[in-house]
Design a protein around this motif. Sequence first.
Motif, PDB file in Angstrom:
ATOM      1  N   MET A   1      61.762  41.382  52.012  1.00 12.73           N
ATOM      2  CA  MET A   1      62.234  40.020  52.075  1.00 12.73           C
ATOM      3  C   MET A   1      61.401  39.191  53.037  1.00 12.73           C
ATOM      4  O   MET A   1      61.002  38.088  52.703  1.00 12.73           O
ATOM      5  CB  MET A   1      63.712  40.064  52.490  1.00 12.73           C
ATOM      6  CG  MET A   1      64.341  38.727  52.647  1.00 12.73           C
ATOM      7  SD  MET A   1      64.710  38.033  51.061  1.00 12.73           S
ATOM      8  CE  MET A   1      65.584  36.612  51.513  1.00 12.73           C
ATOM      9  N   THR A   2      61.146  39.722  54.254  1.00 16.46           N
ATOM     10  CA  THR A   2      60.358  38.963  55.214  1.00 16.46           C
ATOM     11  C   THR A   2      58.922  38.803  54.751  1.00 16.46           C
ATOM     12  O   THR A   2      58.315  37.772  55.020  1.00 16.46           O
ATOM     13  CB  THR A   2      60.368  39.659  56.589  1.00 16.46           C
ATOM     14  OG1 THR A   2      60.635  41.014  56.452  1.00 16.46           O
ATOM     15  CG2 THR A   2      61.256  39.004  57.566  1.00 16.46           C
ATOM     16  N   GLU A   3      58.383  39.808  54.087  1.00 16.47           N
ATOM     17  CA  GLU A   3      56.991  39.699  53.623  1.00 16.47           C
ATOM     18  C   GLU A   3      56.848  38.589  52.594  1.00 16.47           C
ATOM     19  O   GLU A   3      55.875  37.838  52.609  1.00 16.47           O
ATOM     20  CB  GLU A   3      56.533  41.036  53.039  1.00 16.47           C
ATOM     21  CG  GLU A   3      56.438  42.131  54.086  1.00 16.47           C
ATOM     22  CD  GLU A   3      56.116  43.480  53.475  1.00 16.47           C
ATOM     23  OE1 GLU A   3      55.823  43.535  52.260  1.00 16.47           O
ATOM     24  OE2 GLU A   3      56.148  44.457  54.208  1.00 16.47           O
ATOM     25  N   ALA A   4      57.823  38.469  51.703  1.00 17.02           N
ATOM     26  CA  ALA A   4      57.778  37.410  50.688  1.00 17.02           C
ATOM     27  C   ALA A   4      57.903  36.043  51.357  1.00 17.02           C
ATOM     28  O   ALA A   4      57.215  35.086  50.974  1.00 17.02           O
ATOM     29  CB  ALA A   4      58.896  37.614  49.671  1.00 17.02           C
ATOM     30  N   TRP A   5      58.765  35.958  52.364  1.00 13.09           N
ATOM     31  CA  TRP A   5      58.938  34.688  53.061  1.00 13.09           C
ATOM     32  C   TRP A   5      57.670  34.305  53.816  1.00 13.09           C
ATOM     33  O   TRP A   5      57.241  33.158  53.780  1.00 13.09           O
ATOM     34  CB  TRP A   5      60.123  34.822  54.037  1.00 13.09           C
ATOM     35  CG  TRP A   5      60.435  33.550  54.762  1.00 13.09           C
ATOM     36  CD1 TRP A   5      61.079  32.466  54.276  1.00 13.09           C
ATOM     37  CD2 TRP A   5      60.076  33.249  56.104  1.00 13.09           C
ATOM     38  NE1 TRP A   5      61.167  31.500  55.235  1.00 13.09           N
ATOM     39  CE2 TRP A   5      60.548  31.958  56.384  1.00 13.09           C
ATOM     40  CE3 TRP A   5      59.414  33.935  57.110  1.00 13.09           C
ATOM     41  CZ2 TRP A   5      60.376  31.345  57.606  1.00 13.09           C
ATOM     42  CZ3 TRP A   5      59.255  33.316  58.326  1.00 13.09           C
ATOM     43  CH2 TRP A   5      59.728  32.034  58.566  1.00 13.09           C
ATOM     44  N   GLU A   6      57.062  35.295  54.514  1.00 12.56           N
ATOM     45  CA  GLU A   6      55.817  35.035  55.245  1.00 12.56           C
ATOM     46  C   GLU A   6      54.704  34.623  54.286  1.00 12.56           C
ATOM     47  O   GLU A   6      53.911  33.739  54.595  1.00 12.56           O
ATOM     48  CB  GLU A   6      55.407  36.271  56.041  1.00 12.56           C
ATOM     49  CG  GLU A   6      56.283  36.538  57.235  1.00 12.56           C
ATOM     50  CD  GLU A   6      55.907  37.824  57.957  1.00 12.56           C
ATOM     51  OE1 GLU A   6      54.901  38.465  57.572  1.00 12.56           O
ATOM     52  OE2 GLU A   6      56.617  38.183  58.898  1.00 12.56           O
ATOM     53  N   SER A   8      55.073  33.061  51.400  1.00 10.16           N
ATOM     54  CA  SER A   8      55.296  31.696  50.907  1.00 10.16           C
ATOM     55  C   SER A   8      54.950  30.665  51.986  1.00 10.16           C
ATOM     56  O   SER A   8      54.390  29.612  51.704  1.00 10.16           O
ATOM     57  CB  SER A   8      56.732  31.518  50.429  1.00 10.16           C
ATOM     58  OG  SER A   8      57.614  31.466  51.502  1.00 10.16           O
ATOM     59  N   VAL A   9      55.282  30.984  53.234  1.00 15.12           N
ATOM     60  CA  VAL A   9      54.940  30.078  54.340  1.00 15.12           C
ATOM     61  C   VAL A   9      53.429  29.970  54.469  1.00 15.12           C
ATOM     62  O   VAL A   9      52.873  28.877  54.622  1.00 15.12           O
ATOM     63  CB  VAL A   9      55.593  30.551  55.656  1.00 15.12           C
ATOM     64  CG1 VAL A   9      55.031  29.794  56.842  1.00 15.12           C
ATOM     65  CG2 VAL A   9      57.100  30.406  55.593  1.00 15.12           C
ATOM     66  N   ASP A  15      47.874  25.420  51.414  1.00 17.83           N
ATOM     67  CA  ASP A  15      47.860  24.225  50.561  1.00 17.83           C
ATOM     68  C   ASP A  15      47.715  22.956  51.401  1.00 17.83           C
ATOM     69  O   ASP A  15      46.971  22.045  51.041  1.00 17.83           O
ATOM     70  CB  ASP A  15      49.146  24.139  49.735  1.00 17.83           C
ATOM     71  CG  ASP A  15      49.203  25.192  48.644  1.00 17.83           C
ATOM     72  OD1 ASP A  15      48.136  25.759  48.307  1.00 17.83           O
ATOM     73  OD2 ASP A  15      50.321  25.452  48.140  1.00 17.83           O
ATOM     74  N   ALA A  16      48.439  22.894  52.523  1.00 22.19           N
ATOM     75  CA  ALA A  16      48.363  21.719  53.389  1.00 22.19           C
ATOM     76  C   ALA A  16      46.971  21.602  54.000  1.00 22.19           C
ATOM     77  O   ALA A  16      46.437  20.491  54.145  1.00 22.19           O
ATOM     78  CB  ALA A  16      49.422  21.798  54.482  1.00 22.19           C
TER      79      ALA A  16
END
Length: 162
Positions: A1-6, A8-9, A15-16
Amino acid sequence: MTEAWEASVEAKIQDALQRGEFDDLPGMGKPIPGRGAPYDEAWWIKSFLEREALPSDLLLPTSLQLRRRVEQVPDEVRDLPTEQSVRDFVAQLNAQIVAWLRNPDGPRVAVRPVNAEDVIRRWRAERARPEVRTTVTEPALVGVAARRPRRSWWQRWRDRRG
């Protein structure tokens, strides 16, 4: 879960970066303030006071603030236009002092209400005195510079404590 969140961040950051949203930010290329200095627990208070141009007296306990205001009464009433405005100023200060005396907090410092008649007497004397403008000569300036200004009681107390 944390790996997917990291992930995406990290993708949003990349992108920015590609869109150039991090270009020309304020402070870019400037050193970080306070870097290399010893850690100060009150850094945020000091920076807030400096940024907002507030006096550091606001950090003093109420009793010391009132004591300081009592010491500054002659300077504060000097430019007031009428006797009634001087009386109103003294009455407001005395109301604050009495409120503190009823429910004291912080260090116990002797603070008494200001005598309005004494303040009025000094205010009248200063207004009656003609303003004399003289030029200071060199020898007189040396004598004035040689005298140390009198320090208030709380400055001596603070120096003694360490």
